[in-house]
Structures are given as structure tokens and as C-alpha cells.
Design an enzyme around this catalytic site. Structure first.
Site, PDB file in Angstrom:
ATOM      1  N   ASN A 249       1.660  31.925  14.361  1.00 29.04           N
ATOM      2  CA  ASN A 249       2.419  32.576  15.434  1.00 29.04           C
ATOM      3  C   ASN A 249       2.984  31.453  16.289  1.00 29.04           C
ATOM      4  OD1 ASN A 249       3.379  33.972  17.617  1.00 29.04           O
ATOM      5  ND2 ASN A 249       1.347  34.594  18.386  1.00 29.04           N
ATOM      6  N   TRP A 250       4.267  31.206  16.102  1.00 25.91           N
ATOM      7  CA  TRP A 250       4.883  30.070  16.800  1.00 25.91           C
ATOM      8  C   TRP A 250       5.117  30.336  18.280  1.00 25.91           C
ATOM      9  CZ3 TRP A 250       9.303  27.867  13.165  1.00 25.91           C
ATOM     10  CH2 TRP A 250       8.696  27.151  12.121  1.00 25.91           C
ATOM     11  N   LYS A 251       5.030  31.619  18.681  1.00 25.93           N
ATOM     12  CA  LYS A 251       5.312  31.984  20.085  1.00 25.93           C
ATOM     13  C   LYS A 251       6.695  31.467  20.480  1.00 25.93           C
ATOM     14  CE  LYS A 251       0.387  32.122  20.733  1.00 25.93           C
ATOM     15  NZ  LYS A 251      -0.778  31.981  21.599  1.00 25.93           N
TER      16      LYS A 251
ATOM     17  N   SER B 223      -7.612  29.974  18.984  1.00 28.99           N
ATOM     18  CA  SER B 223      -7.997  28.569  18.823  1.00 28.99           C
ATOM     19  C   SER B 223      -8.595  28.268  17.451  1.00 28.99           C
ATOM     20  CB  SER B 223      -8.948  28.127  19.951  1.00 28.99           C
ATOM     21  OG  SER B 223      -8.325  28.307  21.219  1.00 28.99           O
TER      22      SER B 223
ATOM     23  N   HIS C 224       0.538  41.582  20.601  1.00 34.08           N
ATOM     24  CA  HIS C 224      -0.109  40.319  20.962  1.00 34.08           C
ATOM     25  C   HIS C 224      -0.541  40.358  22.432  1.00 34.08           C
ATOM     26  CE1 HIS C 224      -0.785  36.111  21.800  1.00 34.08           C
ATOM     27  NE2 HIS C 224      -0.997  35.974  20.511  1.00 34.08           N
TER      28      HIS C 224
ATOM     29  N   GLY D 219      -5.395  30.065  22.956  1.00 34.68           N
ATOM     30  CA  GLY D 219      -4.771  28.927  23.616  1.00 34.68           C
ATOM     31  C   GLY D 219      -5.690  28.193  24.579  1.00 34.68           C
TER      32      GLY D 219
ATOM     33  N   GLU E 171      -0.347  38.290  24.708  1.00 37.64           N
ATOM     34  CA  GLU E 171       0.640  37.776  25.679  1.00 37.64           C
ATOM     35  C   GLU E 171       1.676  38.840  26.003  1.00 37.64           C
ATOM     36  OE1 GLU E 171       1.491  34.221  23.456  1.00 37.64           O
ATOM     37  OE2 GLU E 171      -0.538  33.527  23.906  1.00 37.64           O
TER      38      GLU E 171
ATOM     39  N   GLU F 286      -8.183  39.208  18.201  1.00 36.38           N
ATOM     40  CA  GLU F 286      -7.960  38.024  19.015  1.00 36.38           C
ATOM     41  C   GLU F 286      -8.606  38.191  20.383  1.00 36.38           C
ATOM     42  OE1 GLU F 286      -4.436  35.632  17.389  1.00 36.38           O
ATOM     43  OE2 GLU F 286      -3.646  37.022  18.875  1.00 36.38           O
TER      44      GLU F 286
ATOM     45  N   GLY G  40      -1.994  30.127  16.532  1.00 33.11           N
ATOM     46  CA  GLY G  40      -0.915  29.765  17.451  1.00 33.11           C
ATOM     47  C   GLY G  40      -0.677  28.268  17.410  1.00 33.11           C
ATOM     48  N   GLY G  41      -1.275  27.548  18.357  1.00 29.89           N
ATOM     49  CA  GLY G  41      -1.037  26.115  18.539  1.00 29.89           C
ATOM     50  C   GLY G  41      -1.036  25.308  17.249  1.00 29.89           C
TER      51      GLY G  41
HETATM   52  P1  PGA Z   1      -4.022  29.918  19.510  1.00 36.26           P
HETATM   53  O1  PGA Z   1      -3.182  31.295  19.530  1.00 36.26           O
HETATM   54  O2  PGA Z   1      -4.328  29.625  18.076  1.00 36.26           O
HETATM   55  O3  PGA Z   1      -3.084  28.908  20.124  1.00 36.26           O
HETATM   56  O4  PGA Z   1      -5.238  30.151  20.319  1.00 36.26           O
HETATM   57  C1  PGA Z   1      -3.548  32.352  18.693  1.00 36.26           C
HETATM   58  C2  PGA Z   1      -2.629  33.506  18.926  1.00 36.26           C
HETATM   59  O5  PGA Z   1      -2.230  33.740  20.071  1.00 36.26           O
HETATM   60  O6  PGA Z   1      -2.258  34.222  17.980  1.00 36.26           O
END
Ligand code: PGA
Length: 255
Positions: free
Chosen positions: A13-15, A217, A99, A177, A101, A171, A238-239
Site C-alpha cells: 500500500n503505497w499510500k 509495520s 483503510h 506506520g 487512514e 490492521e 505500507g512503508g
Molecule cells: P505500515 O502500513 O506497513 O507502514 O505500518 C500498513 C498499512 O497501512 O497498510
């Protein structure tokens, strides 16, 4: 529970990261690194404006491209939104919905998550449905109730047949994050609760065949242990998905 019924799915997930030219380079690099690693499905969920470049770069590789949201209406006066038909015509196969966010910063509720899920599935997209508890809920000991409730509300009206096109991403919001990862045991326990809820809503068969990912994470250092758990069928990353060399190590761990 028979884990062999399910394919492992590693999704990035590149956000809100990567311009189209950066996306093209990163998809190419990722595809080279994961070439021939067919022990899991590999998906990159990119910003809308990167979709075209990403699809072209992924052509003929084992990387699939997804989007990060979709609107529930087919068309109309919804400034800034994107429909399922638009995504499909661009060649998108998967879409992330719900998600944390989106829930935290953009007013997404279980009701709108459900509407988006139904619209995406009816249109023929595959859905990566995200849910999970916030820190206060975990600390008050109500994680099970929260994820069971989210599972029920978010999947309301989704048929057993459509569940074949649904991946759930558990999640925990406190792990996204933050560098804090759920322990493999915590991830396994909550993914198991989600699976049990799906069994209650549908059948043991549907529960056994639904892919449930862990996200929060996940990285090249902790992926193997998380993925070794019986109820954890992959990861939403994500990251670490922004760096092809790190992301491909997670794909390696899933082989
Ligand atoms: P993260 O994000 O790996 O940076 O914690 C995961 C996500 O939001 O899908």
C-alpha cells in the site's frame, strides 16, 4: 483450519507516495526482484494517478496493480471521487477499502466502507477490506468485539460467492506506520476471530478459503514469523513496500 486452502497474498500500500515516473521505476524494480516467486500473489496498490504507469510497467510480470479507494456510486456529481468502472477500464484488479487512514482522516464509517465494498464487488473488482482496533480499544480488552462487529458491518450484503473476491486485512491501528508490530500470536488470534466471524456469517468452507492478511509495520525482519501463523495468510505493507529491495524480501518470506 486448513491453511493450504488459501493462497498467500503480499500487497503493498503505497499510500500518498510516488509520482508516475517514480511508480514506473519502482514497479519495474519490484517485478524484477519477485520474478518467478510464485508461492504468493503480489499486489501493489498505487495512487490513482500512478495506475496507468504502474499497469504498463507490470505487464507480463507477476505483479498485480490495485487502487487505494473507490466510490460507491457508478457516476455523477462526486468531485474528486473515482468509480469502479474507471478503475476496471484502467486495468485495475484490486482495490483497498476501509483503510484506517480513510476512517481516521476522511470520515469513512463502516456504512460507507460497506457501500464501497458492495459497489466494487458488483462491478467485478477484488477487494482488500481493512479493519482493526485502535489502541484504546485494545487496552480496554474489546478487540474481539470490535473486529467481529466491523467484519459483520463491512460485509453486510456480500454474498458467499462474492467472498471469493474479498481479502480481509487485519490492521491494528496502533501498529500502522508506528514501528510497533502486533506479535505473531496477537496477529494470529485476531485473524482467527475474523475467520470465526466469517464462519458464523457464511460457512466453515468460506472461512477456510478467505485470505486474511496482517498489516501494521510488517517488514523484512518480522514477516516470516507473522506469516508462519495458521490464520495469517499474507500481509498488507505500507512503508516497507516503497523500497523494492525490502518488499521483495517479504515476498521471499512468503514462499
Ligand atoms: P505500515 O502500513 O506497513 O507502514 O505500518 C500498513 C498499512 O497501512 O497498510
Amino acid at each position: 483450519m486448513d491453511k493450504s486452502k488459501r493462497k498467500v497474498v503480499i500487497a503493498g500500500n503505497w499510500k500518498m507516495n510516488m509520482t508516475p515516473s517514480e511508480a514506473e521505476a519502482a514497479v519495474r524494480e519490484t517485478a524484477e526482484l519477485v520474478e518467478g516467486k510464485n508461492g504468493c500473489d503480489v499486489i501493489l496498490c498505487v495512487p490513482f494517478v500512478d495506475i496507468d504507469a504502474a499497469i504498463k510497467a507490470a505487464k507480463g510480470t507477476n505483479v498485480k496493480i490495485g487502487a487505494q479507494n473507490v466510490h460507491f456510486e457508478a457516476k455523477g456529481a462526486y468531485t474528486g471521487e473515482i468509480s469502479a468502472a474507471m478503475l476496471l477500464e484502467c486495468g485495475v484488479e484490486y482495490v483497498i477499502i476501509g483503510h484506517s487512514e480513510r476512517r481516521q482522516y476522511f470520515g469513512e464509517t463502516d456504512e460507507t466502507v460497506n457501500k464501497r465494498t458492495i459497489a466494487a464487488l458488483n462491478a467485478g473488482l477484488k477487494v482488500i477490506l481493512c479493519l482493526g482496533e485502535v489502541l484504546e480499544q485494545r487496552q480496554s480488552g474489546i478487540t474481539s468485539e470490535i473486529v467481529a462487529m466491523q467484519t459483520k458491518l463491512d460485509l453486510a450484503g456480500v454474498t458467499a460467492e462474492q467472498m471469493k473476491n474479498v481479502i480481509i486485512a487485519y490492521e491494528p491501528v496502533w501498529a500502522i506506520g508506528t514501528g510497533l508490530t502486533a506479535t505473531p500470536e496477537q496477529a494470529d488470534e485476531v485473524c482467527g476471530i475474523i475467520r470465526k466471524t466469517i464462519a458464523d456469517l457464511y460457512s466453515n468452507d468460506t472461512a477456510d478459503s478467505t485470505v486474511i492478511q496482517y498489516g501494521g509495520s510488517m517488514n523484512d525482519g518480522n514477516a516470516a514469523e507473522l506469516l508462519s501463523k495458521v490464520n495469517v495468510d499474507g500481509g498488507l505493507i505500507g512503508g516497507a513496500s516503497l523500497v523494492p529491495a525490502k518488499f521483495s524480501k517479504i515476498v521471499d518470506a512468503a514462499q
